[in-house]
Design an enzyme around this catalytic site. Structure first.
Site, PDB file in Angstrom:
ATOM      1  N   CYS A   1       6.987  60.226   3.958  1.00 46.55           N
ATOM      2  CA  CYS A   1       7.238  59.222   2.910  1.00 46.55           C
ATOM      3  C   CYS A   1       5.961  58.530   2.428  1.00 46.55           C
ATOM      4  O   CYS A   1       5.972  57.880   1.392  1.00 46.55           O
ATOM      5  CB  CYS A   1       8.228  58.180   3.392  1.00 46.55           C
ATOM      6  SG  CYS A   1       9.755  58.881   3.987  1.00 46.55           S
TER       7      CYS A   1
ATOM      8  N   HIS B   1       7.750  51.611  -0.817  1.00 47.34           N
ATOM      9  CA  HIS B   1       8.576  52.791  -0.540  1.00 47.34           C
ATOM     10  C   HIS B   1      10.013  52.314  -0.335  1.00 47.34           C
ATOM     11  O   HIS B   1      10.262  51.342   0.374  1.00 47.34           O
ATOM     12  CB  HIS B   1       8.043  53.498   0.702  1.00 47.34           C
ATOM     13  CG  HIS B   1       8.970  54.539   1.229  1.00 47.34           C
ATOM     14  ND1 HIS B   1       9.548  55.479   0.413  1.00 47.34           N
ATOM     15  CD2 HIS B   1       9.444  54.775   2.488  1.00 47.34           C
ATOM     16  CE1 HIS B   1      10.337  56.252   1.153  1.00 47.34           C
ATOM     17  NE2 HIS B   1      10.297  55.851   2.398  1.00 47.34           N
TER      18      HIS B   1
ATOM     19  N   ASN C   1      16.683  56.892  -0.382  1.00 44.86           N
ATOM     20  CA  ASN C   1      15.304  57.126   0.060  1.00 44.86           C
ATOM     21  C   ASN C   1      14.902  58.540  -0.362  1.00 44.86           C
ATOM     22  O   ASN C   1      15.404  59.511   0.181  1.00 44.86           O
ATOM     23  CB  ASN C   1      15.247  56.955   1.584  1.00 44.86           C
ATOM     24  CG  ASN C   1      13.850  57.202   2.147  1.00 44.86           C
ATOM     25  OD1 ASN C   1      12.965  57.704   1.461  1.00 44.86           O
ATOM     26  ND2 ASN C   1      13.664  56.844   3.398  1.00 44.86           N
TER      27      ASN C   1
HETATM   28  O1  UT7 Z   1      11.322  56.684   4.960  1.00 39.43           O
HETATM   29  C1  UT7 Z   1      11.390  56.321   6.318  1.00 39.43           C
HETATM   30  C2  UT7 Z   1      12.754  56.695   6.820  1.00 39.43           C
HETATM   31  N1  UT7 Z   1      13.480  55.849   7.678  1.00 39.43           N
HETATM   32  C3  UT7 Z   1      13.699  54.533   7.611  1.00 39.43           C
HETATM   33  O2  UT7 Z   1      13.146  53.782   6.889  1.00 39.43           O
HETATM   34  C4  UT7 Z   1      14.762  54.014   8.529  1.00 39.43           C
HETATM   35  C5  UT7 Z   1      14.495  52.671   9.103  1.00 39.43           C
HETATM   36  N2  UT7 Z   1      15.678  52.187   9.755  1.00 39.43           N
HETATM   37  C6  UT7 Z   1      16.749  51.720   9.083  1.00 39.43           C
HETATM   38  O3  UT7 Z   1      16.739  51.673   7.878  1.00 39.43           O
HETATM   39  C7  UT7 Z   1      17.919  51.214   9.871  1.00 39.43           C
HETATM   40  O4  UT7 Z   1      17.589  51.224  11.241  1.00 39.43           O
HETATM   41  C8  UT7 Z   1      19.216  52.044   9.632  1.00 39.43           C
HETATM   42  C9  UT7 Z   1      19.738  51.776   8.224  1.00 39.43           C
HETATM   43  C10 UT7 Z   1      18.948  53.508   9.826  1.00 39.43           C
HETATM   44  C11 UT7 Z   1      20.294  51.603  10.613  1.00 39.43           C
HETATM   45  O5  UT7 Z   1      20.542  50.209  10.479  1.00 39.43           O
HETATM   46  P1  UT7 Z   1      20.626  49.278  11.772  1.00 39.43           P
HETATM   47  O6  UT7 Z   1      20.935  47.934  11.306  1.00 39.43           O
HETATM   48  O7  UT7 Z   1      19.337  49.492  12.544  1.00 39.43           O
HETATM   49  O8  UT7 Z   1      21.856  49.875  12.507  1.00 39.43           O
HETATM   50  P2  UT7 Z   1      21.937  50.530  13.975  1.00 39.43           P
HETATM   51  O9  UT7 Z   1      21.216  51.827  14.007  1.00 39.43           O
HETATM   52  O10 UT7 Z   1      21.552  49.472  14.946  1.00 39.43           O
HETATM   53  O11 UT7 Z   1      23.473  50.809  14.064  1.00 39.43           O
HETATM   54  C12 UT7 Z   1      24.444  49.779  14.056  1.00 39.43           C
HETATM   55  C13 UT7 Z   1      25.816  50.400  14.105  1.00 39.43           C
HETATM   56  C14 UT7 Z   1      25.963  51.443  15.200  1.00 39.43           C
HETATM   57  O12 UT7 Z   1      27.246  51.302  15.778  1.00 39.43           O
HETATM   58  P3  UT7 Z   1      27.415  50.567  17.200  1.00 39.43           P
HETATM   59  O13 UT7 Z   1      26.590  51.339  18.147  1.00 39.43           O
HETATM   60  O14 UT7 Z   1      26.924  49.176  16.978  1.00 39.43           O
HETATM   61  O15 UT7 Z   1      28.896  50.677  17.419  1.00 39.43           O
HETATM   62  C15 UT7 Z   1      25.904  52.756  14.444  1.00 39.43           C
HETATM   63  O16 UT7 Z   1      26.601  53.777  15.098  1.00 39.43           O
HETATM   64  O17 UT7 Z   1      26.115  51.076  12.866  1.00 39.43           O
HETATM   65  C16 UT7 Z   1      26.573  52.394  13.143  1.00 39.43           C
HETATM   66  N3  UT7 Z   1      26.205  53.258  12.038  1.00 39.43           N
HETATM   67  C17 UT7 Z   1      26.974  53.451  10.964  1.00 39.43           C
HETATM   68  N4  UT7 Z   1      28.174  52.962  10.621  1.00 39.43           N
HETATM   69  C18 UT7 Z   1      28.708  53.331   9.445  1.00 39.43           C
HETATM   70  C19 UT7 Z   1      25.076  53.991  11.893  1.00 39.43           C
HETATM   71  N5  UT7 Z   1      25.110  54.651  10.721  1.00 39.43           N
HETATM   72  C20 UT7 Z   1      26.290  54.343  10.126  1.00 39.43           C
HETATM   73  C21 UT7 Z   1      26.902  54.694   8.897  1.00 39.43           C
HETATM   74  N6  UT7 Z   1      28.087  54.178   8.614  1.00 39.43           N
HETATM   75  N7  UT7 Z   1      26.289  55.534   8.035  1.00 39.43           N
END
Ligand code: UT7
Length: 310
Positions: free
Chosen positions: A112, A235, A265
């Site tokens: 990215c 980004h 993204n």
């Molecule tokens: O270009 C570089 C690429 N990457 C990035 O920039 C990613 C950087 N990270 C992020 O943007 C965030 O960490 C995410 C958007 C990927 C995730 O957000 P988060 O607030 O860190 O959520 P999390 O990973 O802590 O997950 C929270 C909950 C989990 O459930 P439990 O374990 O709390 O029951 C996940 O399983 O959300 C769940 N979850 C979803 N729920 C519905 C994860 N993905 C999804 C989804 N829909 N798509």
């Protein structure tokens, strides 16, 4: 001699995939995606539309905007992690398709951050006087390396292309300062192993820290202050990460560009896509100070302070 963007263009595929469409495919919701990431919809390339096809379309628009012909290009740099195939490079495929007979061509792999790496690389050739015009393309067909059964990654990404022509610009314009960086020890948090694999929380923490720091560093290197910034072009990975960078620069909301809601993204394409959006809306004006900043797999990062205009 200063190097700056003298023309820019973009291409996004026609097909729109909304969060509501994703709700039907996997265990997710529009509410979760919107509130956690800022994404509402993304574009998906057609089956017969590959990375080079999208890159060619953006490149042609950038050349038209710059008012140059393909023979004027000395070098083509393509930032992508989703090439049509390992080789020939996407840059060579674009070179053939647009007829840039004089141009050298190569791909850059910095995920990215790729568009930042491309602009900074191109700048060196122009400022040494070696080359006049460098085409920098950021293009991804991420949909082909996504696991559509993994809601942690599938909802985040989209396809698209942006391209810029770099050329000599007048004093005080163009790229004023830059910072590029890498930390291979974090490579395990975001990588491709057939499909994209990601430790979202680790990437999130890294991104919030690095985006803010890099913005401050390029301002310092250019001898400028936060108050001098007209536009932040981050980004587009997650609205919460982008907001953290905006707050670090103490900018009002209208000074940060947001396109993640429409495109998701798009990795290396996200910053050029966003510049075109703001230009078309009449928000970027001649003489504006722009801060561009990206981060991504590698881990890598890059930021640029640029005075817009020729
Ligand atoms: O270009 C570089 C690429 N990457 C990035 O920039 C990613 C950087 N990270 C992020 O943007 C965030 O960490 C995410 C958007 C990927 C995730 O957000 P988060 O607030 O860190 O959520 P999390 O990973 O802590 O997950 C929270 C909950 C989990 O459930 P439990 O374990 O709390 O029951 C996940 O399983 O959300 C769940 N979850 C979803 N729920 C519905 C994860 N993905 C999804 C989804 N829909 N798509």
């Amino acid at each position: 001699m200063n190097a700056g963007i003298i023309g820019i263009g973009r291409y996004v595929p026609e097909k729109v995939l909304t969060n509501f469409d994703l709700e039907k495919k996997m265990d997710t919701s529009d509410e979760w995606i919107r509130t956690r990431t800022g994404i509402e919809e993304r574009r998906l390339a057609a089956d017969n539309e590959d990375t080079s096809d999208m890159g060619v379309k953006a490149a042609k628009k950038a050349m038209e905007h710059a008012g140059i012909s393909p023979e004027d290009l000395d070098l083509i740099l393509v930032a992508t992690v989703t090439p049509d195939r390992p080789f020939p490079s996407v840059a060579c495929m674009i070179q053939e398709e647009i007829g840039a007979k004089k141009a050298a061509a190569m791909d850059i792999s910095a995920a990215c951050s790729g568009f930042m790496y491309g602009l900074v690389t191109g700048k060196q050739f122009i400022e040494t006087g070696a080359y006049q015009h460098v085409l920098v393309v950021g293009v991804e067909k991420l949909s082909k390396i996504l696991d559509w059964n993994d809601r942690n990654t599938a909802v985040l990404f989209g396809d698209g292309a942006g391209a810029a022509v770099l050329g000599p610009v007048s004093e005080g314009r163009g790229i004023l300062s830059f910072e590029l960086g890498a930390d291979g020890t974090g490579g395990k948090h975001l990588y491709q192993d057939q499909y994209v694999k990601m430790n979202g929380r680790e990437v999130f923490k890294f991104a919030v820290r690095q985006m803010g720091e890099s913005c401050i560093h390029v301002l310092e290197k250019a001898g400028l202050n936060k108050e001098d910034v007209d536009f932040l072009l981050p980004h587009q990975a997650n609205i919460r990460i982008m907001e953290a960078a905006r707050q670090r620069l103490e900018l009002s909301e209208d000074k940060m560009s947001v396109t993640i809601n429409k495109f998701g993204n798009t990795s290396a394409a996200s910053i050029p896509l966003t510049i075109v959006e703001e230009l078309e809306a009449g928000n970027i004006k001649d003489g504006d100070l722009l801060i561009m900043v990206g981060f991504g797999g590698g881990l890598t990062w890059g930021a640029i302070a640029m005075r817009w205009g020729r």
